[in-house]
Design a protein around this motif. Sequence first.
Motif, PDB file in Angstrom:
ATOM      1  N   HIS A 154      14.116  22.524  38.610  1.00 52.72           N
ATOM      2  CA  HIS A 154      13.246  21.857  37.624  1.00 52.72           C
ATOM      3  C   HIS A 154      11.990  21.304  38.309  1.00 52.72           C
ATOM      4  CE1 HIS A 154      13.886  17.540  38.449  1.00 52.72           C
ATOM      5  NE2 HIS A 154      15.141  17.819  38.687  1.00 52.72           N
ATOM      6  N   PRO A 155      10.866  21.205  37.585  1.00 51.89           N
ATOM      7  CA  PRO A 155       9.573  20.869  38.207  1.00 51.89           C
ATOM      8  C   PRO A 155       9.550  19.560  38.982  1.00 51.89           C
ATOM      9  CG  PRO A 155       9.217  21.755  36.018  1.00 51.89           C
ATOM     10  CD  PRO A 155      10.705  21.574  36.160  1.00 51.89           C
ATOM     11  N   GLY A 156      10.441  18.600  38.650  1.00 56.42           N
ATOM     12  CA  GLY A 156      10.455  17.342  39.383  1.00 56.42           C
ATOM     13  C   GLY A 156      10.835  17.487  40.840  1.00 56.42           C
ATOM     14  N   ASN A 157      11.374  18.626  41.227  1.00 55.39           N
ATOM     15  CA  ASN A 157      11.785  18.840  42.619  1.00 55.39           C
ATOM     16  C   ASN A 157      10.725  19.546  43.460  1.00 55.39           C
ATOM     17  OD1 ASN A 157      14.279  17.603  42.419  1.00 55.39           O
ATOM     18  ND2 ASN A 157      15.344  19.463  41.807  1.00 55.39           N
ATOM     19  N   PHE A 158       9.526  19.701  42.928  1.00 57.65           N
ATOM     20  CA  PHE A 158       8.474  20.403  43.665  1.00 57.65           C
ATOM     21  C   PHE A 158       7.156  19.641  43.579  1.00 57.65           C
ATOM     22  CE2 PHE A 158      11.495  23.513  42.019  1.00 57.65           C
ATOM     23  CZ  PHE A 158      11.874  24.162  43.178  1.00 57.65           C
ATOM     24  N   GLN A 159       6.418  19.648  44.688  1.00 59.56           N
ATOM     25  CA  GLN A 159       5.086  19.048  44.734  1.00 59.56           C
ATOM     26  C   GLN A 159       4.153  19.971  45.516  1.00 59.56           C
ATOM     27  OE1 GLN A 159       5.152  14.980  46.183  1.00 59.56           O
ATOM     28  NE2 GLN A 159       6.933  14.433  44.942  1.00 59.56           N
ATOM     29  N   ILE A 160       2.878  19.859  45.237  1.00 62.30           N
ATOM     30  CA  ILE A 160       1.869  20.607  45.978  1.00 62.30           C
ATOM     31  C   ILE A 160       1.176  19.631  46.929  1.00 62.30           C
ATOM     32  CG2 ILE A 160      -0.190  22.047  45.861  1.00 62.30           C
ATOM     33  CD1 ILE A 160       2.271  23.340  44.632  1.00 62.30           C
ATOM     34  N   LEU A 161       1.265  19.896  48.229  1.00 65.03           N
ATOM     35  CA  LEU A 161       0.674  19.018  49.230  1.00 65.03           C
ATOM     36  C   LEU A 161      -0.828  19.244  49.336  1.00 65.03           C
ATOM     37  CD1 LEU A 161       3.372  19.318  52.052  1.00 65.03           C
ATOM     38  CD2 LEU A 161       3.231  17.643  50.196  1.00 65.03           C
ATOM     39  N   ASP A 162      -1.523  18.300  49.968  1.00 62.92           N
ATOM     40  CA  ASP A 162      -2.972  18.408  50.119  1.00 62.92           C
ATOM     41  C   ASP A 162      -3.383  19.655  50.889  1.00 62.92           C
ATOM     42  OD1 ASP A 162      -3.292  16.073  48.715  1.00 62.92           O
ATOM     43  OD2 ASP A 162      -3.530  14.794  50.488  1.00 62.92           O
ATOM     44  N   ASP A 163      -2.510  20.122  51.801  1.00 61.48           N
ATOM     45  CA  ASP A 163      -2.841  21.321  52.573  1.00 61.48           C
ATOM     46  C   ASP A 163      -2.478  22.616  51.839  1.00 61.48           C
ATOM     47  OD1 ASP A 163      -0.083  21.501  52.781  1.00 61.48           O
ATOM     48  OD2 ASP A 163       0.003  20.976  54.904  1.00 61.48           O
ATOM     49  N   GLY A 164      -2.039  22.483  50.569  1.00 61.53           N
ATOM     50  CA  GLY A 164      -1.763  23.656  49.750  1.00 61.53           C
ATOM     51  C   GLY A 164      -0.331  24.141  49.783  1.00 61.53           C
ATOM     52  N   ARG A 165       0.512  23.565  50.645  1.00 56.84           N
ATOM     53  CA  ARG A 165       1.898  24.020  50.715  1.00 56.84           C
ATOM     54  C   ARG A 165       2.718  23.479  49.541  1.00 56.84           C
ATOM     55  NH1 ARG A 165       4.042  22.298  56.474  1.00 56.84           N
ATOM     56  NH2 ARG A 165       2.744  20.473  55.958  1.00 56.84           N
ATOM     57  N   LEU A 166       3.802  24.197  49.235  1.00 59.94           N
ATOM     58  CA  LEU A 166       4.767  23.742  48.240  1.00 59.94           C
ATOM     59  C   LEU A 166       5.828  22.909  48.945  1.00 59.94           C
ATOM     60  CD1 LEU A 166       5.915  24.096  45.244  1.00 59.94           C
ATOM     61  CD2 LEU A 166       7.399  25.857  46.269  1.00 59.94           C
ATOM     62  N   MET A 167       6.001  21.657  48.528  1.00 59.53           N
ATOM     63  CA  MET A 167       7.065  20.831  49.086  1.00 59.53           C
ATOM     64  C   MET A 167       8.269  20.902  48.161  1.00 59.53           C
ATOM     65  SD  MET A 167       7.237  16.864  50.332  1.00 59.53           S
ATOM     66  CE  MET A 167       7.072  16.115  48.716  1.00 59.53           C
ATOM     67  N   VAL A 168       9.448  21.082  48.758  1.00 60.86           N
ATOM     68  CA  VAL A 168      10.685  21.241  48.002  1.00 60.86           C
ATOM     69  C   VAL A 168      11.594  20.053  48.289  1.00 60.86           C
ATOM     70  CG1 VAL A 168      12.601  22.765  47.460  1.00 60.86           C
ATOM     71  CG2 VAL A 168      10.442  23.733  48.300  1.00 60.86           C
ATOM     72  N   LEU A 169      12.156  19.468  47.229  1.00 55.96           N
ATOM     73  CA  LEU A 169      13.027  18.299  47.330  1.00 55.96           C
ATOM     74  C   LEU A 169      14.389  18.597  46.713  1.00 55.96           C
ATOM     75  CD1 LEU A 169      10.405  15.669  46.099  1.00 55.96           C
ATOM     76  CD2 LEU A 169      11.040  16.118  48.479  1.00 55.96           C
ATOM     77  N   ASP A 170      15.355  17.729  46.992  1.00 64.55           N
ATOM     78  CA  ASP A 170      16.665  17.703  46.348  1.00 64.55           C
ATOM     79  C   ASP A 170      17.472  18.972  46.614  1.00 64.55           C
ATOM     80  OD1 ASP A 170      18.895  17.190  44.861  1.00 64.55           O
ATOM     81  OD2 ASP A 170      17.817  16.411  43.130  1.00 64.55           O
ATOM     82  N   PHE A 171      18.310  18.904  47.648  1.00 63.17           N
ATOM     83  CA  PHE A 171      19.128  20.042  48.038  1.00 63.17           C
ATOM     84  C   PHE A 171      20.611  19.775  47.772  1.00 63.17           C
ATOM     85  CE2 PHE A 171      15.147  20.353  50.202  1.00 63.17           C
ATOM     86  CZ  PHE A 171      14.868  21.719  50.213  1.00 63.17           C
TER      87      PHE A 171
END
Length: 446
Positions: free
Chosen positions: A283-300
Amino acid sequence: MTDIPRRTAARTAKLASLPLGVAGRAAAGWGRRLAGGDGDEISAQLMAKSAEQLFAVLGELKGGAMKFGQALSVFEAAIPDEFAAPFRESLVKLQSAAPPMPTADVHRMLAEQFGRGWRERFREFDETPAAAASIGQVHRAVWRDGRDVAVKVQYPGAEEALRSDLRQLSRMSRLIQPLVPGLEIKPLISELRERMEEELDYRDEAANQRVFAAAYEGDETIKVPRVVASAPRAMVTEWVTGRRLSDVIRSGTQAERDRAAALLADFHYSAPARVGLLHADPHPGNFQILDDGRLMVLDFGAVARLPDGLPRPLSIMVRLALENKPAELLQLLRDHGFLREGSSLTAEEAIEYLAPFTEPLRTESFRFNRRWLQRQAERVGDLRRPEFRTGRELNLPPQYLLVHRVTMGTLGVLCQLDAEVALRGIVQHWQPWIFDAEDETAGRHS
């Protein structure tokens, strides 16, 4: 913690209020129809009000109720606009916000997990939670070595809340089903119950996250925060923050949405090959876009264990459908237990049913949007269409169930992003055998 039974009873009462509210509105609507009101308009109004109540209660209760709401939010794009529009924002809130637990409970949980001297581990600890979700909330802190960290603390009584909520939701599944047309509610709740034990122990989540972080260390497109410390009901990871994916969905430019979708798709298809695990909570709450353009992934907390990569029968199934080889596809379905006993399914019907997985791979790029996903849901959810019968004759073996749901969930988020994605190239890189039957090993460990 003597008040846990009282809290559980209160949660059950709130969930139980949902069917009463729906029934009351249905009775009122029937009365308005007898008085000559427009039936379609009245039905739409009732649906909107019932859905609004549903998601308000799910968000307030956290626990299994909120976990269920988050799972629904992945498939929001499949719900017809006249139903989804009134509560789309409520679904977004379910992804990352819930009422915080009292500070005293936070301190008590940290003392239980890290010892009475837990504060000595931190230079600073922010008492105000930075985020709150289904079974725990996150605080920002500074670790003793000066690193900024995120401290995830489980709610007291989370286990009891999860069990109680999911039991109650299971009883209510028939009532909830009409609020989310095109989705199968009861199997979704059953799966959440099966995954519950794994998600409650943060040591399992920490172990999963360590494996992902090591596999993606130094990656130019994916970031997984490193784990600093863990215990059964609390864990500490490095603090990294960016722009929420839900914000990109809501207000991102087309270029931002296209890039975010490509990153998400690449993460989904690369993880089994690179990690031997599949992140199972897309679900979208587990992802963020960092300032350097990478996708950050949370909650494993929820993963599918795939030591040999994505199951090969699923890939070969897609390949045979793409190559329009109905007889071979039907034989594969039989050989691997995908057909129910006595099924009269034809090969052509099977190929048609696989359209959500094959259509995006037939061209170099594909436009994912809500209308496309809604059409897919309508095809398999309309009792008058042959695809509905097809779905009832197919059987998804247990080892493939989670992979199937996560893949559909990921496609659902791509549709929320309304993005143009070169999915064929992404899949071809990580599963080349889908497009070349002779290449059975290349790309697994690229």
